[in-house]
Design an enzyme around this catalytic site. Structure first.
Site, short mmCIF file in Angstrom:
data_model
loop_
_atom_site.label_atom_id
_atom_site.label_comp_id
_atom_site.label_asym_id
_atom_site.label_seq_id
_atom_site.Cartn_x
_atom_site.Cartn_y
_atom_site.Cartn_z
N LYS A 32 0.85 -1.19 0.00
CA LYS A 32 0.00 0.00 0.00
C LYS A 32 0.89 1.25 0.00
O LYS A 32 0.67 2.18 -0.76
CB LYS A 32 -0.92 -0.03 1.23
CG LYS A 32 -1.88 1.12 1.28
CD LYS A 32 -2.78 1.02 2.50
CE LYS A 32 -3.53 2.32 2.71
NZ LYS A 32 -4.24 2.36 3.98
N GLU A 69 10.97 -4.50 3.87
CA GLU A 69 11.06 -5.91 3.46
C GLU A 69 10.63 -6.07 2.00
O GLU A 69 11.31 -6.73 1.21
CB GLU A 69 10.13 -6.78 4.34
CG GLU A 69 10.55 -6.92 5.79
CD GLU A 69 9.94 -5.85 6.68
OE1 GLU A 69 9.56 -4.77 6.17
OE2 GLU A 69 9.84 -6.11 7.89
N GLY A 99 -4.54 -1.93 5.61
CA GLY A 99 -3.75 -3.08 5.13
C GLY A 99 -4.38 -4.42 5.48
O GLY A 99 -4.53 -5.30 4.64
N ARG A 100 -4.78 -4.59 6.74
CA ARG A 100 -5.29 -5.91 7.17
C ARG A 100 -6.73 -6.15 6.73
O ARG A 100 -7.29 -7.21 6.99
CB ARG A 100 -5.11 -6.07 8.68
CG ARG A 100 -5.64 -4.92 9.50
CD ARG A 100 -5.16 -4.98 10.95
NE ARG A 100 -5.54 -3.77 11.68
CZ ARG A 100 -4.85 -2.64 11.67
NH1 ARG A 100 -3.74 -2.55 10.98
NH2 ARG A 100 -5.27 -1.60 12.38
N GLU A 129 -3.23 -6.38 15.59
CA GLU A 129 -2.78 -5.09 15.07
C GLU A 129 -3.91 -4.07 15.18
O GLU A 129 -3.68 -2.87 15.31
CB GLU A 129 -2.31 -5.22 13.61
CG GLU A 129 -1.48 -4.02 13.16
CD GLU A 129 -0.78 -4.21 11.82
OE1 GLU A 129 0.45 -4.29 11.80
OE2 GLU A 129 -1.47 -4.28 10.80
N HIS A 148 -3.09 -33.10 20.01
CA HIS A 148 -1.93 -33.89 20.44
C HIS A 148 -0.77 -33.00 20.84
O HIS A 148 0.36 -33.46 20.93
CB HIS A 148 -1.53 -34.86 19.32
CG HIS A 148 -2.65 -35.78 18.96
ND1 HIS A 148 -2.87 -36.99 19.59
CD2 HIS A 148 -3.67 -35.64 18.07
CE1 HIS A 148 -3.95 -37.56 19.08
NE2 HIS A 148 -4.47 -36.76 18.16
N LYS A 162 10.60 -0.18 13.37
CA LYS A 162 11.06 0.03 11.99
C LYS A 162 12.15 1.10 11.96
O LYS A 162 13.16 0.98 11.28
CB LYS A 162 9.90 0.53 11.10
CG LYS A 162 8.84 -0.50 10.80
CD LYS A 162 7.81 0.11 9.84
CE LYS A 162 6.58 -0.75 9.72
NZ LYS A 162 5.50 -0.13 8.96
O1 F6P Z 1 4.07 -2.75 9.63
C1 F6P Z 1 2.71 -2.93 9.63
C2 F6P Z 1 2.09 -2.62 8.31
O2 F6P Z 1 2.00 -1.25 8.13
C3 F6P Z 1 0.73 -3.30 8.20
O3 F6P Z 1 -0.28 -2.60 8.78
C4 F6P Z 1 0.62 -3.49 6.74
O4 F6P Z 1 -0.34 -4.43 6.44
C5 F6P Z 1 2.02 -3.92 6.38
O5 F6P Z 1 2.84 -3.17 7.23
C6 F6P Z 1 2.43 -3.76 4.95
O6 F6P Z 1 2.36 -2.42 4.54
P1 F6P Z 1 2.45 -2.04 3.00
O7 F6P Z 1 1.32 -2.68 2.29
O8 F6P Z 1 2.39 -0.55 2.98
O9 F6P Z 1 3.78 -2.55 2.48
#
Ligand code: F6P
Length: 526
Positions: A207, A213, A266-267, A352, A383, A491
């Protein structure tokens, strides 16, 4: 009386009622009411929800419904659907429900026609996905694409990955879908070993297009593609983002950037362009059916009175356990291999969203909010950690999820269901034994969610039910479920520490533990 006085008064009545409920065993509630199973169940179009094995009576529910009313739950639901800026800390509307709207619905926010935007983007996705599936979309050596690799993390990974895995039976023939999220290079390597670059499409899902990452993984894979001989990267990298400029800067062609908007958290985003890997994997028609399932739940949530409203009832029970029983954890146990990634997905959705300690006015809370969410599939978990659920010291409310039917050997399905039902029964009623080691106290609550089989429609409805439950929990706790400032500090510090790992000097102001750990890295990587 103000609504806050109302709430205080109902909370104190709930507290008195809780003291009385401590002397009541679930087993007795069932013994005294032969209809309890059905009376405390809800039949929805795609789901059946049995909440009868929870520690509650009509009096509990009546107080909880009063609390919901004093918390303006129904009004707030209306506000969310109408596009009001209920994400107050970020001054944004919250409109994941618009993503599964029907084309004839009307919704304008800030003078923009939201429904038109959503369906415009859905049509772009449809066209793109169809060109891939009909093999007219080709890679740099003119071969059709048969492998999709999503590069994203958090909400840009967990939802689509869970859905693709859950609906693997619907995977388009001769295609494969992979997800790379972790910055650990091992994640990239293991996929590089099994994909053919000539027939692979990478979807950069972010987003913000700013997540370290995702950016690092995308850059590494872009370099790898060049090294393998790819002379037209634009055919192999597409993007999903709210940051269109950054996606273009990365080198993605305009027509291959799919948009999502700031009013999609995002979620809550798997219904948007973030769902592109889902549509590529199971076909656009099935993706649309997933949206229709969610829309079905939106209709239920927005139009059903609270006494019969599944997300509201489940959130009220969560509130009851968290704030009166001090439940610190909630387990989610799908008796369904297809839902093996569901607990991971729910962890982000719930924690979150509602892992917060400030109320909507910025005041520190003096009550508990979201419990820790965890879980794993049944029967496997029977189990491993079920010992703790049956005889441990923690109070752990549970959601069991199980299909009534599934393709394949009927004997397996009946065994699966038998085990699921037996566990909820054992936890509820307990078991007498003169040997204390073999004694089961019971009175351990659970909710059982049944569905006829896991189809795109059922899954859409199920996920939307949990999204709405999350929202109602936030309303009951008077917090904002739609921001996530808590992920930012780590971060920022990681960026500083990275500079220390790569540089020759170590920042002197760092604490001694951090300095020591950085030094150990430097010694191992001279
Ligand atoms: O670090 C958390 C977060 O901001 C989430 O809320 C989000 O889903 C994820 O990182 C990924 O963010 P993006 O889609 O901006 O890469």
């Amino acid at each position: 009386m103000t609504s806050s006085n109302d709430k205080q008064s109902i909370r104190s009545q709930l507290s008195t009622h809780y003291s009385a409920m401590q002397n009541i065993h679930l087993r007795d509630l069932f013994m005294h009411d032969s209809q309890r199973g059905k009376a405390y169940s809800l039949q929805l179009p795609s789901l059946y929800i049995d909440y009868s094995k929870n520690i509650l009576t009509n009096e509990t529910l009546s107080l909880l419904f009063q609390y919901a009313t004093a918390s303006r739950i129904e009004e707030s639901i209306g506000e969310m659907f109408a596009g009001e800026k209920i994400n107050v800390t970020e001054d944004r509307a919250v409109l994941h429900t618009a993503l599964r709207s029907t084309v004839d619905q009307k919704l304008k926010v800030d003078n923009e026609d939201i429904i038109e935007k959503v369906h415009f983007e859905l049509n772009r996705i449809k066209k793109f996905v169809n060109t891939v599936h009909d093999k007219s979309y080709r890679g740099w050596t003119n071969k059709p694409i048969n492998t999709f690799v999503n590069i994203g993390i958090g909400g840009s990974d967990l939802g689509p990955k869970m859905v693709v895995d859950a609906l693997s039976e619907y995977q388009q023939i001769e295609t494969r879908t992979f997800f790379i999220s972790n910055i650990d290079y091992q994640a990239i390597e293991s996929i590089q070993r099994v994909i053919n670059p000539e027939t692979t499409l990478f979807i950069i899902s972010s987003k913000s297009f700013n997540t370290i990452e995702t950016r690092t993984n995308a850059e590494t894979l872009r370099t790898w593609m060049q090294q393998t001989g790819c002379d037209d990267l634009s055919k192999h990298f597409i993007a999903v983002s709210n940051n269109l400029d950054a996606a273009k800067e990365f080198g993605i062609n305009d027509e291959n950037v799919f948009e999502l908007w700031d009013w999609v958290g995002g979620r809550f985003s798997l219904w948007s362009s973030i769902g592109l890997p889902i549509a590529l994997s199971i076909g656009f028609d099935n993706f649309e059916t997933l949206l229709a399932g969610a829309h079905e739940m939106d209709e239920h949530f927005s139009k059903t009175p609270l006494e019969k409203n599944a997300p509201i009832i489940l959130a009220l029970i969560d509130y009851w356990y968290s704030n009166f029983f001090n439940a610190e954890t909630h387990a989610f146990i799908p008796y369904d291999e297809s839902l093996k990634l569901f607990p991971d997905y729910l962890s982000q959705l719930f924690m979150e969203s509602n892992g917060k300690s400030l109320d909507l006015n910025g005041h520190r809370l003096d009550y508990q909010t979201m419990p820790i969410v965890w879980g794993s599939t049944g029967t496997n978990s029977q189990h491993s950690f079920f010992q703790l659920l049956h005889q441990g010291t923690h109070f752990v409310p549970i959601d069991f999820l199980v299909p009534l039917s599934k393709h394949g050997d009927k004997k397996h399905q009946a065994q699966l269901l038998a085990n699921c039902i037996a566990q909820s029964q054992a936890l509820m009623q307990g078991g007498n034994n003169p040997d204390p080691n073999k004694y089961f106290s019971g009175n351990k609550p659970s909710t059982t969610i049944l569905y006829s089989e896991l189809t795109p429609k059922t899954l859409g409805s199920l996920i939307a039910m949990y999204e709405h439950r999350t929202f109602v929990q936030g309303l009951l706790w008077n917090i904002n479920p739609f921001d996530q400032y808590g992920v930012e500090l780590g971060k920022k510090l990681a960026a500083d520490i990275y500079k220390n790992l790569e540089g020759t000097e170590i920042t002197e102001e760092l604490d001694s533990s951090t300095q020591n750990l950085i030094n150990l890295y430097k010694q191992s990587n001279p």
